[in-house]
Design an enzyme around this catalytic site. Structure first.
Site, short mmCIF file in Angstrom:
data_model
loop_
_atom_site.label_atom_id
_atom_site.label_comp_id
_atom_site.label_asym_id
_atom_site.label_seq_id
_atom_site.Cartn_x
_atom_site.Cartn_y
_atom_site.Cartn_z
N TYR A 61 -12.19 9.79 -12.34
CA TYR A 61 -12.66 8.23 -11.84
C TYR A 61 -12.36 7.03 -12.78
O TYR A 61 -12.09 5.64 -13.63
CB TYR A 61 -12.56 8.05 -11.13
CG TYR A 61 -13.18 7.09 -9.64
CD1 TYR A 61 -12.52 6.80 -9.31
CD2 TYR A 61 -14.23 6.23 -9.87
CE1 TYR A 61 -12.02 5.54 -8.47
CE2 TYR A 61 -14.52 5.26 -8.38
CZ TYR A 61 -13.49 4.81 -8.33
OH TYR A 61 -12.87 3.62 -7.27
N SER A 113 -15.55 -0.48 -10.91
CA SER A 113 -16.62 0.00 -10.26
C SER A 113 -17.88 0.86 -10.69
O SER A 113 -17.45 0.79 -11.84
CB SER A 113 -15.88 1.37 -9.37
OG SER A 113 -17.07 3.10 -9.61
N THR A 153 -30.66 8.33 -5.73
CA THR A 153 -31.28 6.95 -5.42
C THR A 153 -29.26 5.95 -5.49
O THR A 153 -28.69 6.40 -7.41
CB THR A 153 -32.29 6.64 -6.16
OG1 THR A 153 -31.79 6.11 -7.81
CG2 THR A 153 -32.92 6.64 -5.71
N GLU A 192 -14.87 10.43 2.27
CA GLU A 192 -15.60 8.92 2.89
C GLU A 192 -17.37 8.93 1.83
O GLU A 192 -17.04 9.69 1.09
CB GLU A 192 -16.32 9.13 4.46
CG GLU A 192 -16.90 11.14 4.51
CD GLU A 192 -16.40 11.60 4.41
OE1 GLU A 192 -14.22 11.78 4.26
OE2 GLU A 192 -16.53 13.01 4.80
N ARG A 197 -28.36 5.02 -9.75
CA ARG A 197 -27.39 3.79 -9.86
C ARG A 197 -27.84 2.60 -8.95
O ARG A 197 -28.46 2.93 -7.02
CB ARG A 197 -26.02 4.21 -9.33
CG ARG A 197 -25.00 3.22 -9.54
CD ARG A 197 -23.63 3.83 -9.79
NE ARG A 197 -23.15 4.88 -10.30
CZ ARG A 197 -22.43 4.93 -10.11
NH1 ARG A 197 -21.63 5.07 -9.14
NH2 ARG A 197 -22.10 5.92 -11.40
N ASP A 201 0.97 -1.09 -0.17
CA ASP A 201 0.25 0.23 0.31
C ASP A 201 0.82 0.83 -0.07
O ASP A 201 2.16 1.00 0.39
CB ASP A 201 -0.74 -0.07 1.35
CG ASP A 201 -2.19 0.64 0.92
OD1 ASP A 201 -3.21 0.52 0.75
OD2 ASP A 201 -1.75 2.19 0.63
N SER A 226 -24.22 -12.80 12.73
CA SER A 226 -24.03 -13.62 13.39
C SER A 226 -23.73 -13.73 15.23
O SER A 226 -22.78 -12.47 15.42
CB SER A 226 -24.06 -15.43 12.89
OG SER A 226 -22.26 -14.31 12.34
#
Ligand code: GDC
Length: 333
Positions: free
Chosen positions: A150, A119, A222, A192, A287, A35, A333
């Site tokens: 992008y 993406s 949406t 974010e 989308r 990274d 769970s």
């Protein structure tokens, strides 16, 4: 049994970190993690792996980390939510160097298989002008008119994978992620995405007894959002399959941003007024994913509802904002 050497690129990021965590459970995996971020900023880091902080846009670095590697999973790119990608188009496009140089180096070092994380931003924008659109089928990426910057990088890199397979016999796998969210990801700072941003804003409002939050756009746009655990399972199912087609890895549960805020309000037990900011980055109007193809070929579909995934995400962001401790369990769970 000989161990498999697996390189995870972008291992310090949100999806990369969860992928490493998943792959570690198989003791026959030997993980090599790379990274660009200094290691102290990786979302997840495990000492038993070989961890490298380096820039994969450089061919020499790609050559070095792909030595003796069997499989490459490339999650590395310079990205974020709409606030980042609309304002950093050149930076986003430069990620083409990561994919290009990893493919070249992987070929030279004779890796067995390469995974590329594309993406939903690769889809033709003119098919996303309405709210509550029909889910996007994989073929809807063409004719090409992806998200500026992008999305063009993603679509171009998808095709590069295809041609490395066709021309050089390098096995490649490609998926298009649809807004992946969950714990141990970015929830502030500008990169974010909407689920984390809106959880953060509502938590902040509740803690500080604020009555209003800022919402980008009119809230009627949406999207569908996919929980990280479903994303990792979809990724591995496609990676381990014999199919080199491009697949959606997304959810078909389409909601407006206002509806998502309603779910987060219920989780928080706190209601807010919305200050709509029409001048902020909005992206496409509508989308969602059509999972017909991946269901039929790979037998994958999401397990988590948006409400279930948001609850786990909200709880993690809440714990980060209030006492900075990580919750170690993110499954229902
Ligand atoms: O950022 P994002 O989640 O990305 O935004 C979704 C919608 O939520 C946008 O219309 C945005 O204006 C709205 N929104 C409202 N308030 C806020 O506070 C906020 N923060 C954010 N971030 N958004 C807000 C994403 C890309 C990703 C990735 C996925 C693939 O686009 O940013 O990099 O590729 O797509 O599906 P989104 O869904 O537009």
């Amino acid at each position: 049994m000989a161990k498999k050497n697996i390189l995870i690129c972008g291992a310090g990021g949100f999806i990369g970190g969860h992928l490493v965590n998943h792959l570690l459970k198989d003791k026959s995996n030997n993980l090599i993690c790379a990274d660009i971020k200094p290691k102290e900023y990786w979302f997840q880091i495990y000492e038993e792996n070989k961890n490298f902080s380096l820039d994969l846009k450089e061919y020499e670095n790609c050559l070095e980390v792909t030595k003796n590697i069997d499989y490459v999973l490339n999650m590395a790119c310079n990205m974020g939510g709409m606030g980042f990608i609309e304002n950093n188009k050149a930076e986003c496009m430069l990620s083409v160097l990561i994919n290009t140089n990893l493919l070249r180096a992987g070929l030279k070092n004779k890796i067995k298989k390469y995974f590329y994380s594309s993406s939903a931003c690769a889809y033709n924008a003119s098919k996303q002008n309405e709210t509550f659109i029909k889910g996007l089928k994989e073929s809807d990426a063409y004719p090409a008119m992806p998200e500026d910057g992008y999305g063009w990088e993603k679509l171009f890199s998808e095709r590069m994978c295809r041609h490395f397979q066709e021309d050089f016999n390098l096995e490649t796998r490609v998926v298009r992620y649809h807004n992946i969210y969950g714990p141990l990801g970015t929830y502030n700072g500008g990169r974010e995405k909407a689920p984390a941003a809106l959880c953060r804003k509502i938590i902040d409002a509740k803690i500080n007894k604020k009555k209003e939050i800022d919402v980008w756009g009119d809230g009627e746009q949406t999207r569908s959002f996919l929980y990280i655990e479903d994303c990792i399972r979809g990724t591995m199912n496609v990676f381990n399959s014999n199919h080199s087609d491009v697949f959606n890895v997304g959810s078909e549960e389409q909601v407006s941003i206002n509806q998502m805020i309603g779910i987060i309000e219920e989780i928080a037990g706190y209601k807010v007024n919305k200050n709509y900011q029409l001048d902020k980055p909005k992206g496409v109007r509508g989308r969602s994913s059509d999972n017909t193809f991946i269901k039929s070929k790979i037998n994958w579909e999401p397990n988590y509802s948006l409400r279930e995934g948001l609850k786990l995400t909200y709880d993690w962001i809440h714990s980060e904002m209030t006492n900075g401790t990580n919750i170690s369990k993110f499954t229902k769970s």
